[in-house]
Structures are given as C-alpha cells and as structure tokens.
Design a protein around this motif. Structure first.
Motif, short mmCIF file in Angstrom:
data_model
loop_
_atom_site.label_atom_id
_atom_site.label_comp_id
_atom_site.label_asym_id
_atom_site.label_seq_id
_atom_site.Cartn_x
_atom_site.Cartn_y
_atom_site.Cartn_z
N GLN A 66 13.69 -73.33 24.58
CA GLN A 66 14.18 -74.02 23.23
C GLN A 66 15.73 -73.47 22.98
O GLN A 66 15.86 -72.51 23.32
CB GLN A 66 13.24 -73.83 22.09
CG GLN A 66 13.64 -74.46 20.98
CD GLN A 66 12.71 -74.19 19.73
OE1 GLN A 66 13.03 -73.13 19.17
NE2 GLN A 66 11.80 -75.05 19.70
N SER A 67 16.42 -74.40 22.40
CA SER A 67 17.68 -73.94 21.77
C SER A 67 18.27 -74.93 21.18
O SER A 67 17.63 -76.11 21.07
CB SER A 67 18.76 -73.82 23.29
OG SER A 67 19.09 -74.98 23.69
N ARG A 82 10.48 -82.86 17.88
CA ARG A 82 9.94 -83.40 16.52
C ARG A 82 10.58 -84.65 15.99
O ARG A 82 12.07 -84.78 15.81
CB ARG A 82 9.89 -82.05 15.54
CG ARG A 82 9.17 -81.21 15.81
CD ARG A 82 9.14 -80.06 14.78
NE ARG A 82 8.24 -79.11 14.80
CZ ARG A 82 8.29 -78.03 14.10
NH1 ARG A 82 9.03 -77.94 13.00
NH2 ARG A 82 7.26 -76.94 14.22
N ARG A 118 15.93 -90.72 17.64
CA ARG A 118 14.92 -89.86 17.93
C ARG A 118 13.71 -90.54 18.55
O ARG A 118 13.24 -90.12 19.54
CB ARG A 118 14.44 -89.32 16.55
CG ARG A 118 15.03 -87.97 15.98
CD ARG A 118 14.64 -87.12 16.33
NE ARG A 118 15.60 -86.03 16.72
CZ ARG A 118 15.34 -84.69 16.72
NH1 ARG A 118 14.40 -84.05 16.39
NH2 ARG A 118 16.24 -84.01 17.07
N TYR A 139 8.15 -76.55 6.17
CA TYR A 139 9.53 -76.36 6.04
C TYR A 139 9.57 -75.31 5.38
O TYR A 139 9.32 -75.03 4.30
CB TYR A 139 10.30 -77.63 5.45
CG TYR A 139 11.62 -77.01 4.59
CD1 TYR A 139 12.63 -76.90 5.43
CD2 TYR A 139 11.55 -77.09 3.16
CE1 TYR A 139 13.85 -76.52 5.03
CE2 TYR A 139 12.80 -76.60 2.79
CZ TYR A 139 14.09 -76.55 3.48
OH TYR A 139 15.19 -76.08 3.11
N LEU A 193 16.15 -70.03 12.34
CA LEU A 193 15.88 -71.43 11.89
C LEU A 193 15.79 -71.38 10.35
O LEU A 193 16.41 -72.59 9.58
CB LEU A 193 15.07 -72.45 12.54
CG LEU A 193 15.08 -72.13 14.01
CD1 LEU A 193 13.86 -73.10 14.94
CD2 LEU A 193 16.46 -72.93 14.74
#
Ligand code: SAH
Ligand code: SF4
Length: 365
Positions: free
Chosen positions: A107-108, A163, A185, A235, A318
């Motif tokens: 992931q990045s 996502r 998306r 979140y 994040l």
C-alpha cells in the motif's frame, strides 16, 4: 423487530435498506450482541473460524492526491516523505512469506508515473519468483489506468483494494477536492474487475454528515457490484487535515461510538455478503487495543498485521493514534497470534486465503 430481521438474515433472506439501517442504528447492548452473534454464526458456517493474515507493507507516503481526511495528503507539509526501495519492499514481502503469512498487501499514496509503476512491476515479479507463485499479493495503490492494472496483474498481483470511501456521490464530493472524481473511482473498480483481480472495496464509517441510510446503501452497493473482498473501517480525524481540524480530536465517548458502529457495519456486511473476505481494519485497533479481534468476532476473517520497518511507521499516519508504531514485525506477529487463538479461532498460516466468493464466481463463468 431486530430479532425478526436477524432471523431473516440468518436464514439467508435478503434484507432491505430499511432493515439494514435498523441494524446499524442499534443502541441497545443486548441487541448489538445478538447482531454480532448472528454475523459470527454466518461467518463460521460460510467461511469458517479461520483468520487469514496479510502482511501490510506501507511502502511510500508520497501522494499526488489531496483527500481532505487523510494525514498523508499532498497538502500536508508536516509529513516527512519517504519511498522504500525495490529491495526494501521485496525484503518485507519475504519476511511476511517466511513468517508464514501466505499473503502481503503493498500500500502507498497514489502515484501514476512510469518510474513508480515499473518499480512495483519489478517487485511483483521478484516476489512471484522467490515464492514460486505461492505468495498472495494484494495491491492498494489507488487509481490507475487499465494498462497499469493489467501490467501489475500480469506481474503477479492477485487482489486489489480500492475503497469507494462512500457510495453517496454528494458526500464523496464533500470529502474530496473538486478534481477527485467519484465516477473515476467507479470506473477504476470496473477496470480492476475487467483485468481479473479479486476486487476489494469499502467505505469510511462515521464520516461527518453520513447517515445510517447512507451506510445501508453502502452495504447494498457492495453487493450490487458483486465485490469479492471488503476493507472498511471507522473514519478517525487527523489533526493536520482540513476535516480533522474541523472535527477536532475524538473524545473517548466518540471513539467508542465509532468503534461500535464500525463493528455493526462489519456484522451487517457479513449478513448481506456471506462468502466474501472481510478485513478487520487497523483503524478499529486505533480506537480500542483489541479492536481487530472484536472485528473477527463480528464477522471479519482477514487481519493485516503491519510488517513495515519500524522506522517508517511514524511517517505513514493516515489518522491519529495509529497503533503498533514502535513494535517490530515479529512482536506484532506473536502478540496478534496469541490474541486470535484466545478467541477460539485458528490462523490460516501458509495459505493465500482467497475470497470464496471470487472462487465461486470464476468457476461459474
Ligand atoms: N492511496 C491509496 C491507499 C492508501 S489510503 C488509496 O487511497 O486507495 C488507504 C485508505 O485509508 C483510504 O482508502 C481511506 O479509506 C483510509 N483513510 C485515509 N484517511 C483516513 C482517516 N482519517 N481515517 C480512517 N481511514 C482513513
Ligand atoms: Fe493519498 Fe490515499 Fe491518502 Fe487519498 S487516501 S490522500 S489517495 S494516500
């Protein structure tokens, strides 16, 4: 009424948006436990009491995007940017392989330049070669062209997590700058499906302005696009972001509410999509130390222990309070393994743990 909905769900009957919203709105503890138990029974029956591990490699915090909620957004000047070398990513994937994880996730932040695309391609080929194709590889590298997705797929990636964040286009527009597109998306999720990945998506739960009806529609959206895997989580505000500044740091009460809503979303998702893989998000652990194990007990069956070198971890924030910052990878493996065994689950060591749903749909076609 809740009991009736759960009975229907247990029997495999379809739930309406209203029924899903009713389950998500549960505030009574006994009812909530009944929802969790029902989802766990469906999980045990459909995919077993097995937790699959994916070693998570957070390989770069350089990002060309500016999502208003994310701590490593382009506009955050307080981030010390890093990019792991090809060799570093490969070594961490091999660490996960040797730790018998069976799969890793790379992931990045999002980058579409050729230097990045071909570096990832080379890493994928090396992992496939070194593991004789045994190691499962999930990518979570954002929006890309169909050609890039195809190149990475051919180089050995099997799964991709992207996502949708929210299936409500108006809400999507509120949490992103104007040049980030909901339609793009959706298009990228179609590209991933066309290029043969096991496709995973998910949403952020508890966004400002998000209603239970929005979340119910999110669950139905996941079903509608026939997703193979779900990765979703609460979140959590990050202090150096526009959204985080507006909301401020969560109180303990807000954290617990976010945790419980996140768990109810996992449970409902398991009731609606019975044979998919569902990840127990790391963000759950940021709200409660045992959050990911709780996720497993509510219907999730995948956990992504962080295998990123400890020195890079503080730079990949994040959201606030990201857990395990100062633990090394083997500490993560050992503490997690014993906690999972203590809740009566086994760990799927040395297997890829592919989505049963994906297997069924590709056998059918
Ligand atoms: N750049 C890639 C992968 C890294 S971000 C991408 O965007 O797909 C991975 C996920 O982190 C995002 O999809 C988002 O849902 C989640 N995330 C970002 N900021 C967050 C926050 N403040 N709280 C919870 N999740 C967050
Ligand atoms: Fe970049 Fe992903 Fe964060 Fe958006 S969510 S700013 S794409 S890392």
């Amino acid at each position: 009424m809740i009991n009736q909905i759960l009975k229907k769900a247990r029997a495999g009957e379809e739930l309406s948006a209203e029924e899903i919203a009713a389950l998500l709105s549960i505030s009574d503890e006994v009812e909530q436990q009944a929802l969790f138990d029902c989802a766990y029974a469906v999980k045990a029956e459909q995919v077993g009491k097995v937790a699959y591990f994916r070693g998570l490699i957070e390989c770069s915090n350089i990002c060309t995007k500016d999502c208003l909620y994310c701590g490593i957004r382009r506009g955050n000047r307080n981030v010390d940017r890093f990019q792991m070398t090809e060799e570093e990513i490969f070594r961490e994937a091999m660490w996960a392989y040797e730790a018998e994880y069976g799969s890793c996730v790379i992931q990045s932040g999002e980058r579409q330049d050729e230097g990045f695309v071909s570096m990832i391609e080379r890493v994928l080929r090396r992992i496939a070669e070194a593991s004789s194709g045994e190691m499962g590889v999930t990518l979570s590298l954002g929006e890309q062209t169909e050609e890039t997705y195809r190149r990475w797929r051919e180089a050995g990636a099997h799964r991709y997590l992207l996502r949708i964040e929210t299936s409500n286009p108006q809400l999507y527009a509120k949490i992103h700058p104007a040049d980030h597109s909901y339609e793009m998306r959706r298009e990228c999720l179609r590209r991933l499906r066309r290029t043969g990945y096991q496709v995973g998506t998910g949403v952020m739960i508890g966004l400002p302005g998000q209603t239970m009806e929005d979340l119910a529609r999110d669950v139905l959206f996941l079903k509608e696009i026939d997703i193979d895997m779900v990765g979703m989580g609460p979140y959590i505000p990050h202090a150096d972001t526009p959204m985080g500044q507006e909301i401020g740091v969560y109180t303990r009460e807000q954290e617990l509410a976010a945790l419980n809503l996140g768990l109810r979303m996992i449970a409902v998702t398991r009731l609606v999509m019975r044979d998919i893989n569902i990840a127990s998000a790391t963000a759950l652990q940021a709200l409660e130390p045992t959050g990911r194990e709780l996720g497993l007990q509510c219907g999730a069956n995948v956990i992504m222990p962080n295998v990123t070198q400890t020195e890079y971890r503080p730079k990949y924030q994040l959201y606030n309070n990201k857990p395990c910052l100062d633990e090394n990878s083997s500490m993560c493996r050992d503490c997690l393994s014993s906690r999972i065994k203590s809740i009566g689950e086994t760990i799927g060591f040395n297997v890829r743990g592919d989505s049963l749903h994906y297997k069924k749909r590709t056998q059918e076609s």
